[in-house]
Write an enzyme that holds these catalytic residues in place. Structure first.
Site, short mmCIF file in Angstrom:
data_model
loop_
_atom_site.label_atom_id
_atom_site.label_comp_id
_atom_site.label_asym_id
_atom_site.label_seq_id
_atom_site.Cartn_x
_atom_site.Cartn_y
_atom_site.Cartn_z
N GLY A 114 4.29 -12.89 -2.24
CA GLY A 114 4.04 -11.96 -1.15
C GLY A 114 3.46 -10.67 -1.69
N LEU A 118 3.18 -1.48 -1.45
CA LEU A 118 3.55 -0.80 -2.69
C LEU A 118 3.71 -1.75 -3.87
CD1 LEU A 118 6.23 1.74 -1.35
CD2 LEU A 118 3.73 1.98 -1.45
N VAL A 121 5.25 -9.67 -5.32
CA VAL A 121 6.33 -10.45 -5.94
C VAL A 121 5.77 -11.77 -6.45
CG1 VAL A 121 8.56 -11.55 -5.58
CG2 VAL A 121 8.05 -9.38 -4.44
N ASP A 265 14.40 -0.64 6.31
CA ASP A 265 13.10 -1.30 6.43
C ASP A 265 13.27 -2.79 6.73
OD1 ASP A 265 10.36 -1.31 6.51
OD2 ASP A 265 10.07 -1.42 4.35
#
Length: 543
Positions: A114, A118, A121, A265
């Site tokens: 993904g 920022l 992974v 988040d």
């Protein structure tokens, strides 16, 4: 130049007010201007990436607070971020760690699992043979982030000068506070370890283990699963979306009202669901499973990822917030007024209504995503709204009429100005909780179990259960506050009426929530026996 173009567009397009164009034509012109400027902002975010994508994602998340043209236009930024090439990843490893990915891993998948604004992974295998997930920050952010943050702050200040009524400096201030935390993966590892400890007894929430952390590289347990809004994944594993949403609501209620340590988040890319075996074999029996406690029949667990952005709430803030939500759930306008302004940071605790808009009522609607008529008509009938939702308050499913009311009011200049004014006066913690509320509501809507869902009895039961759970956690926090006050006043706590009054008020709510759970299970059994038709009357006074 984008900021200047947006400012000029607004100034020119809205130079003639509703008194000249007429209300309907003015709102049409303003909506078109919103759309043009939102598209300019999207182009700016795509062109500059990094911090700007994060800004766009922040805007997209605030669906109940900002014009629809902006939140809808920014939505593509939630999932579409360009990946950093493998050679740049290798250069970052050499620069930060003095080694290559080949030195640290038996295998490092060059294709990321993904990509976010920022970081990205990758799946990898340690030299020990253990499979892990490796989070790597985009290399250019360290160099450009301070400049981008300063530029964003400048654009917001320019917008403030152009439009004095619209104060969105809070957005730049929030980015200046939050982004340095999110860019420090050592901080993220500490947050993950802390929340794992707080929920160590949970059978529902899983926080992946962190094995090693540096400023821009994080190695953690590899956890698979489906995104929380992936309905196809639910169907393939026999998982009930309403049950997942209910458990996520419990997790966040405990974070906010009990621990005061909140993951801020929870968008779908950060919350996974994966199957697990129910704790009781009776969960497989069609009728009986509806009568069993949810913990016996639960066939999934929630995996929470990305722990860079948390807020530690002070006890005073946490308890005031619990009192505010308890007042909202009861339709208690006096309590809403009191605790709304206890949470505000401006000097005047009782501002007058502006343009006919009471700020405490608007604030309650911003928190809940519901109209004031619905909020002020609670299930216990103590509110003063007289709405047409059957006296169910927030437990009522959102009607088309309510949706149209919210949309029409939110699109007016007066309400946009009032919302901007409220946001400018809120503490940063409350701003993040507003964003978190919006993200959680968006998850519910995507699963078809939100207040605006069309799933009939199932949606109504889910909304009622969610309201009941939130009421339970608010009552738990308020009991803690009152019992603490009694303990501070001296010894012989058990002999004091205030102590027993606190226990009584808490368990009164607890019994109502229990009765609601029994009623919902009874409806499910009745539907199963009657071929889908439930005849039980809802216990409206149990919310």
């Amino acid at each position: 130049m984008t900021g200047l173009a947006m400012g000029v567009d607004y100034k020119w397009s809205l130079r003639r007010g509703p008194d000249v164009l007429g209300k309907e034509e003015y709102e049409k012109v303003k909506g078109e201007c919103h759309q043009r400027c939102a598209e300019r902002m999207l182009d700016l975010c795509k062109a500059n990436q990094g911090i700007y994508v994060k800004l766009g994602q922040h805007v997209a998340a605030m669906v109940f607070l900002l014009p629809e043209q902006y939140t809808q236009t920014m939505r593509p930024l939630q999932d579409r971020c360009p990946a950093t090439p493998l050679e740049d990843i290798e250069a970052l490893f050499q620069q930060d760690l003095g080694c290559s990915t080949g030195d640290m891993f038996l295998h490092f998948d060059p294709n990321p699992l993904g990509v976010a604004s920022l970081a990205q992974v990758h799946r990898a295998t340690l030299l020990t043979g253990q499979e892990v997930a490796v989070k790597v920050q985009h290399p250019y952010l360290d160099e450009y982030a301070p400049v981008d943050i300063a530029t964003t702050a400048l654009l917001v200040r320019i917008a403030k000068r152009l439009f004095d009524d619209f104060d969105f400096e809070w957005l730049a201030e929030e980015m200046q506070t939050s982004l340095p935390q999110e860019l420090d993966f050592v901080n993220e590892a500490a947050n993950a370890n802390k929340v794992r400890g707080l929920f160590s007894d949970s059978q529902t929430l899983h926080i992946p283990d962190v094995y090693w952390a540096a400023h821009r590289v994080l190695i953690m347990e590899y956890a698979n699963g489906g995104k929380i809004d992936d309905l196809a994944y639910y169907r393939s594993h026999g998982i009930d979306p309403a049950a997942v949403s209910a458990e996520l609501s419990k997790v966040y209620s405990e974070m906010i009202y009990v621990h005061g340590f909140v993951h801020c988040d929870p968008h779908p890319g950060n919350v996974f669901v994966r199957p697990r075996r129910p704790s009781s074999f009776l969960a497989r029996v069609p009728v009986i499973r509806h009568l069993l406690p949810a913990s016996w029949t639960r066939n999934f667990e929630i995996v929470l990822l990305d722990h860079g952005l948390y807020r530690q709430l002070t006890d005073r803030f946490r308890l005031d917030y619990a009192h505010l939500w308890a007042s909202i759930l009861n339709g208690d306008e006096k309590g809403i007024l009191t605790y709304s302004y206890r949470l505000f940071t401006h000097d005047n605790p009782r501002p007058e209504a502006r343009d006919g808009i009471d700020h405490h009522r608007l604030f309650a609607s911003m928190l809940t995503g519901r109209s004031w008529d619905v909020i002020s008509s609670p299930s216990n009938g103590s509110g003063g709204g007289g709405s047409s939702n059957g006296g169910m308050g927030l437990a009522a499913v959102r009607t088309r009429k309510e949706q149209d009311t919210i949309r029409n009011k939110a699109g007016t200049t007066a309400f946009l100005v009032a919302i901007a004014d409220i946001l400018a006066k809120l503490p940063r913690e409350l701003l993040l909780l507003l964003k978190t509320n919006d993200l959680l509501r968006a998850v519910d809507e995507s699963l078809g179990v939100g207040a605006g869902g069309s799933g009939g009895d199932g949606v109504m039961e889910h909304v009622m259960r969610t309201v009941g759970v939130m009421g339970w956690y608010c009552a738990r926090a308020i009991r803690e506050e009152k019992v603490g006050e009694v303990r501070e006043s001296g010894t012989w706590v058990w002999l004091r009426p205030a102590y027993w009054n606190a226990q009584y008020e808490f368990w009164k709510v607890g019994c109502k929530v229990w009765a609601l759970g029994v009623w919902i299970r009874g409806r499910k059994v009745t539907r199963w026996i009657g071929g889908g038709k439930a005849q039980l009357v809802p216990p409206l006074d149990t919310i």
